[in-house]
Each structure stands twice: as C-alpha cells, then as structure tokens.
Enzyme design. Structure first.
Site, PDB file in Angstrom:
ATOM      1  N   CYS A   1      41.844  26.836  77.893  1.00 34.10           N
ATOM      2  CA  CYS A   1      42.302  28.002  78.646  1.00 34.10           C
ATOM      3  C   CYS A   1      41.141  28.992  78.695  1.00 34.10           C
ATOM      4  O   CYS A   1      40.851  29.681  77.719  1.00 34.10           O
ATOM      5  CB  CYS A   1      43.519  28.640  77.977  1.00 34.10           C
ATOM      6  SG  CYS A   1      44.132  30.072  78.869  1.00 34.10           S
ATOM      7  N   LEU A   2      40.448  29.008  79.819  1.00 29.93           N
ATOM      8  CA  LEU A   2      39.289  29.875  80.009  1.00 29.93           C
ATOM      9  C   LEU A   2      39.267  30.298  81.471  1.00 29.93           C
ATOM     10  O   LEU A   2      39.289  29.442  82.369  1.00 29.93           O
ATOM     11  CB  LEU A   2      38.015  29.101  79.631  1.00 29.93           C
ATOM     12  CG  LEU A   2      36.683  29.839  79.676  1.00 29.93           C
ATOM     13  CD1 LEU A   2      36.682  31.048  78.746  1.00 29.93           C
ATOM     14  CD2 LEU A   2      35.547  28.897  79.322  1.00 29.93           C
TER      15      LEU A   2
END
Length: 157
Positions: free
Chosen positions: A90-91
C-alpha cells in the site's frame, strides 16, 4: 507499447551503468520478458528490517510509464503497509499518486523509505498496524525483527 519498451530499455541501461551507485538496490530484468523485473532491497538501518535482503517482484503494464508497475514483496515481511500473505504494497505512488517521472529504481527507493516510516493508519497487515497504533513499538519491532531473521537473512550453517 513501443514507448514502454524504449523506456524500460533505457532504465535497464541506466541500472547496468550505475550498479554501484545505489548499493541498497539491485534491479534485475527477466532475460526473456522486459515487462518482468525483480529487485533485491536491503532493509534500512535502525529498523526491524536492518540486515535483511527483501525480494520484490515487478509486473510492468504495457502502458508504462503512464501506468505504475505492480510491485509486491516476495520475501515475507511484517509491516503495516504490506499484505502478509500476498506481499501487496500500500503505497500512494503505486496507485493514485503515480507519475511517469518515477522509475523502477525510484520506486525501490520509495519502498525502502516506507519500510523505515510505516503508515499504520492505512494498514494491509492489521496486526502490525494495530501494534503501532496502540503504541506498542517494542512489539512491532520484535515481530519485524523475527520475520526479517526468518525470511530475509541468509541461513547460517
């Protein structure tokens, strides 16, 4: 697709030329498919991941660099922003904040930065995120170190 191939060939040449420029990242292009890469990134110092080497898998879309690569950890890691089973990351730059200015090398740099500065408010690993959100830094670091030792460090004979 021709644009993406040209861009990837340029990045490949840059990586070959600058191998020693960034000792924390080793990018490797698949011999038979320019759209598949792997990376070995060193865990950042003063984190639970220090001393570990983590393998990432890159699947690059034909619309690259207009669309971001799909990147996931192949090495197990205990981190709030990495799904423990799938390795999904999750970026924001891999989702809605992507820019064609990013390269595969700079994506690796951003992942290393995320390893050093987790975002527990958007966790993919709720156990890890909950430890940080509740203030149990010692518990988070202990679990992170344990998984780094188990999955990301060379085995001693």
């Amino acid at each position: 697709m021709q644009t993406s191939r040209a861009r990837l060939f340029k990045e490949y040449k840059d990586v070959q030329r600058e191998k020693s420029a960034d000792p924390d990242i080793q990018l490797i292009c698949d011999d038979s498919n320019i759209f598949k890469w792997t990376a070995l990134v060193k865990g950042p110092s003063e984190t639970p991941y220090e001393g570990g080497v983590f393998q990432l898998a890159f699947a690059i879309p034909e619309q690259y660099p207009l669309l971001p690569p799909q990147v996931r950890f192949l090495t197990k890691i205990f981190h709030p922003n990495v799904h423990f089973k799938t390795g999904e990351i999750c970026l924001d730059i891999l989702k809605n904040a992507w820019s064609p200015a990013w390269t595969l090398q700079s994506v690796c740099r951003a992942i290393i930065a995320l390893m050093a500065h987790p975002e527990p408010d958007s966790p993919l690993n709720c156990d890890s995120g909950n430890l940080l959100r509740s203030g149990d830094i010692r518990g988070y670091q202990s679990m992170g170190r344990m998984y780094t030792r188990l999955a990301a460090m060379p085995k001693k004979n």
